[in-house]
Design a protein around this motif. Structure first.
Motif, mmCIF file in Angstrom:
data_model
loop_
_atom_site.group_PDB
_atom_site.id
_atom_site.type_symbol
_atom_site.label_atom_id
_atom_site.label_comp_id
_atom_site.label_asym_id
_atom_site.label_seq_id
_atom_site.Cartn_x
_atom_site.Cartn_y
_atom_site.Cartn_z
ATOM 1 N N SER A 1 -2.279 9.354 43.578
ATOM 2 C CA SER A 1 -3.282 9.238 44.640
ATOM 3 C C SER A 1 -3.421 7.814 45.144
ATOM 4 O O SER A 1 -3.941 7.575 46.225
ATOM 5 N N SER A 2 -2.941 6.846 44.380
ATOM 6 C CA SER A 2 -3.126 5.428 44.736
ATOM 7 C C SER A 2 -1.910 4.842 45.450
ATOM 8 O O SER A 2 -1.665 3.648 45.375
ATOM 9 N N THR A 3 -1.124 5.699 46.085
ATOM 10 C CA THR A 3 0.065 5.214 46.772
ATOM 11 C C THR A 3 -0.302 4.159 47.800
ATOM 12 O O THR A 3 -1.158 4.374 48.662
ATOM 13 N N GLU A 4 0.343 2.991 47.692
ATOM 14 C CA GLU A 4 0.047 1.889 48.604
ATOM 15 C C GLU A 4 0.894 2.012 49.871
ATOM 16 O O GLU A 4 2.040 2.450 49.814
ATOM 17 N N THR B 1 2.879 2.704 56.394
ATOM 18 C CA THR B 1 2.360 4.025 56.048
ATOM 19 C C THR B 1 2.312 4.233 54.538
ATOM 20 O O THR B 1 2.970 3.531 53.773
ATOM 21 N N ALA B 2 1.535 5.254 54.146
ATOM 22 C CA ALA B 2 1.410 5.611 52.737
ATOM 23 C C ALA B 2 1.815 7.073 52.565
ATOM 24 O O ALA B 2 0.986 7.977 52.752
ATOM 25 N N PRO B 3 3.085 7.376 52.242
ATOM 26 C CA PRO B 3 3.508 8.771 52.055
ATOM 27 C C PRO B 3 3.025 9.324 50.711
ATOM 28 O O PRO B 3 3.048 8.626 49.691
ATOM 29 N N LYS B 4 2.571 10.583 50.717
ATOM 30 C CA LYS B 4 2.092 11.235 49.503
ATOM 31 C C LYS B 4 2.478 12.702 49.524
ATOM 32 O O LYS B 4 2.776 13.261 50.586
ATOM 33 N N ILE B 5 2.461 13.326 48.339
ATOM 34 C CA ILE B 5 2.602 14.771 48.256
ATOM 35 C C ILE B 5 1.210 15.359 48.110
ATOM 36 O O ILE B 5 0.497 15.082 47.146
ATOM 37 N N ASP C 1 -0.790 19.130 48.535
ATOM 38 C CA ASP C 1 -0.686 20.575 48.737
ATOM 39 C C ASP C 1 0.758 20.988 49.033
ATOM 40 O O ASP C 1 1.043 21.759 49.963
ATOM 41 N N LYS C 2 1.670 20.438 48.242
ATOM 42 C CA LYS C 2 3.099 20.763 48.334
ATOM 43 C C LYS C 2 3.727 20.360 49.666
ATOM 44 O O LYS C 2 4.778 20.873 50.046
ATOM 45 N N GLN C 3 3.078 19.445 50.369
ATOM 46 C CA GLN C 3 3.610 18.915 51.626
ATOM 47 C C GLN C 3 3.805 17.407 51.502
ATOM 48 O O GLN C 3 3.059 16.734 50.771
ATOM 49 N N LEU C 4 4.819 16.874 52.205
ATOM 50 C CA LEU C 4 4.997 15.434 52.283
ATOM 51 C C LEU C 4 4.173 14.945 53.474
ATOM 52 O O LEU C 4 4.441 15.312 54.621
ATOM 53 N N VAL C 5 3.164 14.117 53.175
ATOM 54 C CA VAL C 5 2.210 13.692 54.196
ATOM 55 C C VAL C 5 2.245 12.176 54.316
ATOM 56 O O VAL C 5 2.215 11.459 53.311
ATOM 57 N N CYS C 6 2.306 11.682 55.536
ATOM 58 C CA CYS C 6 2.246 10.236 55.778
ATOM 59 C C CYS C 6 0.945 9.898 56.484
ATOM 60 O O CYS C 6 0.609 10.496 57.515
ATOM 61 N N HIS C 7 0.224 8.931 55.880
ATOM 62 C CA HIS C 7 -1.061 8.505 56.412
ATOM 63 C C HIS C 7 -0.930 7.188 57.154
ATOM 64 O O HIS C 7 -0.125 6.335 56.810
ATOM 65 N N LEU C 8 -1.768 7.020 58.144
ATOM 66 C CA LEU C 8 -1.932 5.738 58.822
ATOM 67 C C LEU C 8 -3.396 5.636 59.217
ATOM 68 O O LEU C 8 -3.898 6.469 59.981
ATOM 69 N N ILE D 1 3.875 15.221 58.797
ATOM 70 C CA ILE D 1 3.869 16.144 57.652
ATOM 71 C C ILE D 1 5.174 16.933 57.661
ATOM 72 O O ILE D 1 5.619 17.421 58.703
ATOM 73 N N ILE D 2 5.790 17.059 56.474
ATOM 74 C CA ILE D 2 6.896 18.001 56.282
ATOM 75 C C ILE D 2 6.412 19.077 55.323
ATOM 76 O O ILE D 2 5.958 18.770 54.210
ATOM 77 N N SER D 3 6.514 20.341 55.737
ATOM 78 C CA SER D 3 6.081 21.463 54.915
ATOM 79 C C SER D 3 7.287 22.186 54.331
ATOM 80 O O SER D 3 8.380 22.151 54.922
ATOM 81 N N PRO D 4 7.112 22.864 53.178
ATOM 82 C CA PRO D 4 8.251 23.557 52.559
ATOM 83 C C PRO D 4 8.743 24.755 53.362
ATOM 84 O O PRO D 4 9.826 25.274 53.084
ATOM 85 N N ASP D 5 7.976 25.202 54.368
ATOM 86 C CA ASP D 5 8.408 26.333 55.192
ATOM 87 C C ASP D 5 9.164 25.863 56.437
ATOM 88 O O ASP D 5 9.160 26.523 57.478
ATOM 89 N N ASN D 6 9.787 24.680 56.317
ATOM 90 C CA ASN D 6 10.599 24.111 57.410
ATOM 91 C C ASN D 6 9.798 23.874 58.687
ATOM 92 O O ASN D 6 10.248 24.141 59.799
ATOM 93 N N LYS D 7 8.609 23.312 58.498
ATOM 94 C CA LYS D 7 7.792 22.924 59.638
ATOM 95 C C LYS D 7 7.491 21.432 59.570
ATOM 96 O O LYS D 7 7.362 20.859 58.485
ATOM 97 N N ILE D 8 7.384 20.838 60.740
ATOM 98 C CA ILE D 8 7.094 19.419 60.842
ATOM 99 C C ILE D 8 5.866 19.236 61.729
ATOM 100 O O ILE D 8 5.629 20.031 62.647
#
Length: 460
Positions: free
Chosen positions: A75-78, A103-107, A109-116, A123-130
């Protein structure tokens, strides 16, 4: 089973231009290794710099470069610097738009999320959605925002000598500066509109890079390496005709406001190379395009194509003495004498002049960080001083380039050197035009009563 990438050779080539001299090694492919974000991160962790590429469709890729994929579950991803880019194919061209973010990328809810700034921008989701927000799509010049299905996700390890994001930042800054130089030259107009095109004469020993400089200038404006002028070796001059080359802004673009005049190479041997008696006629504009040089016999007023009444537009406005930076120490006394003879004629005609040192090995080392000035190494500084003493040319008028002689692709650092040299020549030509006596520029507006061609007044 070998896993292959969707990335085409052309796409990979464009990435090399963006990232520098790197190679890409495929680590993860969603259609083969599964769409789980956790699996993707685990497979790509501890690999150093990576590129994550999402293929939106056959003609569009959205991607980002990260320093590392480790600790994304914490949770503390810099926040870290990351490079984002879009690659879009339109007709026969590929357009790349870039964006640098912290940016601070994190996982989550099983999604790759980038914050700013505490906001989800990607967001990249496991169901092939961006998902991309409006800020991202605007800067990357994409015609969508929000959620979208993608075809494939791939992650590559970036492999290269000491690669880091600072290398790419420097390349991006170089591209921006190159584009400013291109805009400057495209918008250039000769002093007081006295002529429509500046004529720059290239003079130098056989194999010094005269024809290659023209090819390099044309390559930069066409966006790919070209070779219109045939290039000679170190001993044999290929250029036997006087050539006046115009350069178009792209394949079907308009002609740019300058011409590069290529000559036969100087030769230290008697009766070989460019005839010294041709020099004044070339400078005064009496020599036509495609004139066949004769080392033993100069052009004369009796020649059928001799231009008897050249106007200001026919004359040479700037001379560039072209020298191989690696061969300056080896110039023979006879070659040096010919250079001084040419320089004397140039001074007698009052023509502006610069020196152009070619075949610079590492263009990135020559340029300062701001790309505005040359950072001269001990070797290049010594060669600059040699030319300064040899011809008395001001140090600020001694330029350096790395011509496109054997390269297959353009390099933004080299482009900057080529364009900076060209801009300096145009500025020198402007000084020449501004310094002309009024009676010499007056011929541009005075017609004879018989409506004959304009005839310039000779200097007294």
């Amino acid at each position: 089973m070998e896993v292959t990438t969707r990335l085409t050779w052309n796409d990979e080539n464009h990435l090399r231009k963006l990232l520098g001299n790197v190679s890409l090694s495929l680590l993860y492919k969603s259609s083969v290794h599964g769409g789980s974000i956790e699996d993707m991160v685990q497979r790509c962790s501890h690999q150093g710099y990576t590129i994550t590429m999402t293929y939106i469709n056959e003609n569009m890729i959205v991607a980002f470069v990260l320093g590392n994929y480790t600790n994304l579950c914490e949770s503390s991803t810099e926040p870290n610097d990351s490079l984002w880019f879009s690659l879009q194919k339109k007709n026969d061209t590929t357009e790349i738009e870039t964006l640098l973010l912290n940016t601070a990328p994190k996982i989550i809810d099983k999604q790759l999320v980038c914050h700013l700034s505490k906001k989800n921008i990607f967001i990249i989701s496991p169901d092939n959605k961006i998902y991309l927000d409006k800020m991202m799509t605007k800067n990357l010049k994409l015609r969508f925002y929000g959620h979208l299905q993608f075809l494939e996700c791939e992650v590559f390890r970036v492999e290269g000598t000491k690669y880091n994001l600072d290398c790419t930042k420097r390349i991006l800054k170089a591209r921006e500066h190159r584009n400013r130089l291109l805009a400057d030259i495209r918008g250039y107009k000769p002093y007081a509109d006295l002529v429509s095109e500046i004529r720059i004469l290239l003079v130098g020993p056989v194999g010094s890079g005269k024809s290659s400089f023209f090819n390099s200038v044309k390559s930069v404006f066409h966006g790919h390496v070209t070779g219109q002028a045939i290039v000679g070796s170190d001993t044999i001059s290929i250029t036997e005709r006087y050539r006046i080359y115009s350069v178009k802004d792209g394949k079907n673009g308009k002609s740019l406001p300058f011409m590069l005049c290529d000559t036969m190479g100087l030769d230290g041997a008697e009766g070989a190379g460019l005839c010294m008696d041709d020099i004044p006629y070339i400078l005064k504009g009496c020599t036509p395009d495609r004139y066949q040089f004769n080392p033993r016999k100069p052009i004369t007023p009796e020649h059928s194509t001799f231009i008897t009444s050249p106007s200001l537009k026919d004359r040479i406005h700037c001379v560039a003495y072209v020298l191989d930076i690696n061969s300056i120490d080896n110039l023979s006394s006879k070659m040096l004498a010919k250079f001084k003879q040419v320089h004397k004629e140039v001074l007698n005609c009052g023509v502006a002049h610069v020196a152009l040192l070619t075949k610079v090995d590492d263009c990135s080392e020559v340029l300062q960080d701001n790309f505005l000035n040359l950072s001269r190494s001990m070797t290049s500084q010594r060669q600059v001083m040699n030319v300064h003493k040899m011809l008395g040319i001001p140090i600020s008028s001694i330029l350096m380039v790395g011509n496109y002689a054997s390269d297959l692709e353009l390099d933004p650092m080299n482009d900057i050197l080529v364009l900076s040299a060209l801009r300096q020549m145009l500025r020198a030509a402007d000084d020449f035009l501004e310094d002309l006596p009024l009676e010499e520029t007056g011929n541009l507006v005075l017609f004879s009563l018989s409506h004959k061609s304009l005839v310039p007044f000779e200097k007294s």
